[in-house]
Design an enzyme around this catalytic site. Structure first.
Site, PDB file in Angstrom:
ATOM      1  N   LYS A 105       0.803  -1.233   0.000  1.00  0.00           N
ATOM      2  CA  LYS A 105       0.000   0.000   0.000  1.00  0.00           C
ATOM      3  C   LYS A 105       0.830   1.275   0.000  1.00  0.00           C
ATOM      4  O   LYS A 105       0.451   2.265  -0.615  1.00  0.00           O
ATOM      5  CB  LYS A 105      -0.981  -0.002   1.169  1.00  0.00           C
ATOM      6  N   ARG A 162      -7.529   0.396  16.666  1.00  0.00           N
ATOM      7  CA  ARG A 162      -7.888   0.704  15.286  1.00  0.00           C
ATOM      8  C   ARG A 162      -8.987  -0.294  14.951  1.00  0.00           C
ATOM      9  O   ARG A 162      -9.963  -0.370  15.699  1.00  0.00           O
ATOM     10  CB  ARG A 162      -6.675   0.644  14.358  1.00  0.00           C
TER      11      ARG A 162
END
Ligand SMILES: *Cc1c(COP(=O)(O)O)cnc(C)c1O
Length: 361
Positions: A42, A137
């Site tokens: 990513k 998260r």
């Protein structure tokens, strides 16, 4: 943007050999302990050449957080199994099923949307349920994880393929034997209570590698998703170099557009800078400074580390990077290039900026 000239600046030079070697080092370290590696692309926006280098280095899967990146990888002929790291938005479910072989998810809504999309396509989509062991998260909290797993297992079109966790990204929580063991206890309960044998126990990201090296990963953890350490050669908890890994697989180069001797303290009343900060300056007298043609739109100035000694990054505005080059070993002139290694955040910015050329070497 045309990337014809390999000397175009600013640019990121990507050394595929170094990425391959770093990947191999990670794969070997993990493989000895029964852990297979997903290479995470990513930060490079799903650069196909980077993915191929990781695969040559032995990673089993390619993982990315964005469907656009997985689409780019598929379009370039990457045919290994892929993992979508960030749960798809509901409207992306069909794309997720098309582009990824499995997704990390943490909501029933996502499971149902993926199930519906998979049934419409006549396939089964594999999901890995994320469990939050403290980093805050993504992930369901451990006390509801078994119940969520049971409900996902009943959704037609998806297959509960594994469980996973992610730490060190938001809260900065460090992976430990104890917080990873949460997953293995859950795996056992899913087997005993639901009769589901999970294939993948996905222990985390680069932050888990020091545990692997110290042989402190609980038995049964069988997947890690590794980006930063493989690409930048550092452990991510303290950013120390990992022995034997390349730190310069990515190098940033930019060109000087002004070089002059100037005072080290601005003249006049000091207010906020272009980014709302009031800065302080140390008076070091008149110093030789260079301005490079790049800025915060392309890089994070705090994340640049000059490859030459005697050069110091002073700061940047949107389009100007200011260096102190008084003590540089060579005389830097207008038109000269200066090269740097990058932090993860800086690499992310550079790879994402359309103004920065990406040159594979
Ligand atoms: C980004 C990401 C990773 C890879 O993290 P690195 O620190 O680059 O190794 C792994 N898992 C998830 C869910 C991620 O979002």
């Amino acid at each position: 943007m045309a990337v014809s000239a390999s000397r175009a600046a600013p640019r990121v030079e990507i050394s595929l050999d170094k990425i391959e070697e770093n990947a191999r080092a990670v794969v070997e370290m993990c493989g000895g302990r029964g852990i297979e590696v997903a290479g995470v692309t990513k930060v490079t926006c799903g650069q196909p050449e980077v993915a191929k280098a990781m695969l040559r280095g032995g990673v089993r899967w390619i993982a990315d957080s964005r469907l656009a990146n997985l689409g780019r990888l598929r379009g370039a002929g990457i045919s290994c199994e892929t993992i979508l790291l960030r749960a798809p938005m509901l409207h992306e479910a069909a794309e997720a099923v098309r582009l990824a072989d499995m997704s990390l998810i943490s909501s029933m809504e996502t499971a149902r949307a993926l199930g519906e999309a998979a049934r419409a396509r006549g396939v089964e989509h594999r999901v890995i349920l994320m469990v939050d062991v403290g980093d805050l998260r993504e992930g369901v909290l451990p006390d509801v994880a078994l119940d969520t797993a049971a409900r996902i297992a009943r959704v037609e079109g998806v297959r509960l393929y594994g469980i996973g966790t992610n730490v060190a990204c938001y809260g900065g929580v460090v992976p430990t034997y104890e917080n990873m063991s949460v997953l293995l206890h859950l795996r056992d309960r899913i087997r005993n209570d639901l009769g589901v044998d999970l294939e993948v126990i996905s222990g985390g990201n680069s932050s888990a590698l020091p545990l692997v090296a110290a042989d402190q990963v609980p038995q049964g953890m069988n997947q890690l998703r590794i980006g930063e350490s493989m690409l930048l050669g550092r452990d991510v908890t303290y950013r120390r170099p990992i022995p034997g890994m390349h730190l310069d697989a990515f190098v940033f180069a930019a060109e000087a557009i002004e070089v002059a001797r100037k005072p080290s303290v601005p003249q006049g009343e000091i207010g906020q800078d272009a980014f709302g900060k009031v800065r302080t300056f140390r008076d070091r007298g008149i110093r030789r400074r260079a301005i490079l043609a790049c800025g915060r739109q392309d890089i994070d100035p705090e994340g640049l580390r000059p490859l030459e000694s005697g050069i110091e990054v002073l700061g940047a505005s949107s389009d100007h990077l200011i260096l102190d080059v008084e003590d540089a070993d060579r005389e830097i002139r207008v038109g000269d290039e200066v090269r740097f290694t990058m932090s993860y955040g800086c690499l992310l910015a550079a790879m994402t900026s359309p103004y920065v050329h990406k040159v594979v070497v």
